[in-house]
Design an enzyme around this catalytic site. Structure first.
Site, PDB file in Angstrom:
ATOM      1  N   CYS A  89       0.860  -1.181   0.000  1.00 46.47           N
ATOM      2  CA  CYS A  89       0.000   0.000   0.000  1.00 46.47           C
ATOM      3  C   CYS A  89       0.894   1.228   0.000  1.00 46.47           C
ATOM      4  O   CYS A  89       1.648   1.454   0.956  1.00 46.47           O
ATOM      5  CB  CYS A  89      -0.923   0.003   1.216  1.00 46.47           C
ATOM      6  SG  CYS A  89      -1.986   1.469   1.314  1.00 46.47           S
ATOM      7  N   ASP A 247     -10.113   5.791  -3.031  1.00 49.56           N
ATOM      8  CA  ASP A 247      -8.950   6.387  -2.384  1.00 49.56           C
ATOM      9  C   ASP A 247      -9.031   7.908  -2.476  1.00 49.56           C
ATOM     10  O   ASP A 247      -9.257   8.467  -3.540  1.00 49.56           O
ATOM     11  CB  ASP A 247      -7.674   5.891  -3.076  1.00 49.56           C
ATOM     12  CG  ASP A 247      -6.440   6.016  -2.217  1.00 49.56           C
ATOM     13  OD1 ASP A 247      -6.331   7.007  -1.471  1.00 49.56           O
ATOM     14  OD2 ASP A 247      -5.571   5.131  -2.291  1.00 49.56           O
TER      15      ASP A 247
END
Length: 331
Positions: A89, A247
Site C-alpha cells: 500500500c 482512495d
C-alpha cells in the site's frame, strides 16, 4: 476480555492511515510475506475490528510494523485494509513512515533513508525531515509492469470497455476515456464505486493475473479510472478498492500501476515524471526510475513523492462484551 490497541492516526494526501503502534499480535520471526499469511489465518479479527465500522470506515487503511527478517531492511510491515491484508500500500507506506519517524518508533540506520520489508518485496524510502516533522517522503516502489493490454470486457449498464491490467504492488484494471466511458468529469463517487464492482465481477471469470515471482499475489481487486488533469497534474485517477472505497489520495500502488501501463504502451519514458491527481485535488509526484524485468515481463521501478500528516493518537478498545467487537460493513 477487553483488548486495547494504541494507534497513531494520520492521512496521506487525504487518505486515512492508522498505524497500530501497540497491541498487535506477536508473530514468529519469519519473512513478512509468511507472517502476512499467518496473520490472515489466525488474527484477521484485528483487521476487521480496527478497519471496519464502528472503529473504522469504508476507506480506512492501516499498518502494523514488525522487526525485519531481511538484513537489508530497517523494519517490516503488514498492511491491514478494509479489503484485506494487501501485499503493498503506497499511501499507507508514506503515512506509516511519517508517523513512525515523527513519533520515534523507528531509528533509521542511514539518516534520510529507510528500507522496508513488505509482503510484495523491499521498498526503499528517502525522506526530508529538517526538524521535528517529516516534510516529504519518496517511496521507491516494487517493480511494476503492464500485465495485459487491451482486455475487452462487457460491463452491465455501460457496454463494452477496453482496459489494461497493470501491477504496481496490487493488480489494477486501468480504465481510460473511450466510447462507452467519457471520463471522470461530472461522475459522482457512487457511480465510480458501482461501475468498479461491475468491472471487477465481469473480469473475474476470464482474468486472473498471477505475479510471476510470487503466486500468492493474484487477481484484479482494484480499479483505477483515469482522465486528464483538472489542476496541477499530468493526469487524474480514481482508485477503487475493497467493497466500496475510493482512495482520497492519488493512490501509491495505483499511480505505480498507471505509470507501468503508460510505460508499457510507450507513453512514459525512463526519467520522466507523472503527477497524478486525486479526486480531491491532492497530487502524488511519480517518476520512472529504471526499467527492469519481472519474470517474463518488462517493467519499471517507479517512485512516488508525497506528504502525510499525523492527526492524533487513538486508544481503541475491542471488548468481547460488544456485539460489534469485530466490526461490520454495510453493503
Amino acid at each position: 476480555m477487553r483488548r486495547s490497541f494504541f494507534c497513531i492516526d494520520a492521512h496521506t494526501c487525504g487518505n486515512p492511515v492508522r498505524l497500530v503502534a501497540g497491541g498487535g499480535p506477536l508473530l514468529p520471526h519469519i519473512p513478512i510475506a509468511e507472517r502476512r499469511e499467518l496473520f490472515m489465518r489466525e488474527h484477521d479479527w484485528i483487521r476487521r475490528a480496527l478497519m471496519f465500522e464502528p472503529r473504522g470506515h469504508d476507506i480506512m487503511s492501516g499498518a502494523i510494523i514488525y522487526p525485519a527478517y531481511r538484513e537489508d531492511c530497517d523494519f517490516a510491515v503488514i498492511f491491514i485494509e478494509v479489503s484485506g491484508c494487501l501485499p503493498m500500500c503506497g499511501a499507507g507506506t508514506i503515512g506509516l513512515v511519517t508517523a513512525a519517524l515523527e513519533e520515534g518508533l523507528v531509528t533509521p540506520r542511514v539518516r534520510g533513508k529507510l528500507s522496508i520489508e513488505t509482503p510484495a518485496g523491499r521498498v526503499d524510502i528517502e525522506y526530508d525531515k529538517p526538524g521535528a516533522f517529516v516534510e516529504s517522503v519518496r517511496m521507491f516502489n516494487v517493480a511494476s509492469y503492464l500485465h495485459a493490454a487491451d482486455v475487452g470486457v462487457d460491463l452491465p449498464g455501460l457496454g463494452r470497455l477496453v482496459v489494461d491490467i497493470a501491477y504496481g504492488g496490487n493488480f489494477y484494471a486501468v480504465v481510460e476515456p473511450q466510447q462507452n466511458w467519457q471520463g471522470l468529469d461530472g461522475m459522482p463517487a457512487s457511480d465510480i464505486v458501482e461501475l468498479s464492482r461491475r468491472l471487477r465481477d465481469a473480469l473475474a471469470p476470464n482474468c486472473d493475473p498471477i505475479h510471476p515471482e510470487d503466486d500468492r499475489i493474484r487477481g484484479v481487486h482494484h480499479a483505477i479510472w483515469c482522465d486528464g488533469p483538472s489542476g496541477d497534474g499530468d493526469g487524474r485517477g480514481a482508485v477503487f478498492y475493497g467493497d466500496k472505497a475510493i482512495d482520497r489520495s492519488p493512490g501509491g500502488t495505483g499511480t505505480s500501476a498507471r505509470m507501468a501501463q503508460l510505460h508499457g504502451k510507450g507513453r512514459l519514458k525512463v526519467g520522466e515524471t507523472f503527477r497524478q491527481e486525486s479526486l480531491i485535488g491532492t497530487v502524488f509526484k511519480g517518476r520512472v526510475e529504471v526499467e527492469t524485468n519481472i519474470g517474463p515481463f518488462k517493467g519499471i521501478k517507479p517512485s512516488i513523492d508525497a506528504w502525510a500528516q499525523i492527526i492524533g493518537h487513538n486508544t481503541i478498545f475491542v471488548d468481547d462484551r460488544d456485539p460489534l467487537a469485530h466490526g461490520f460493513q454495510i453493503r
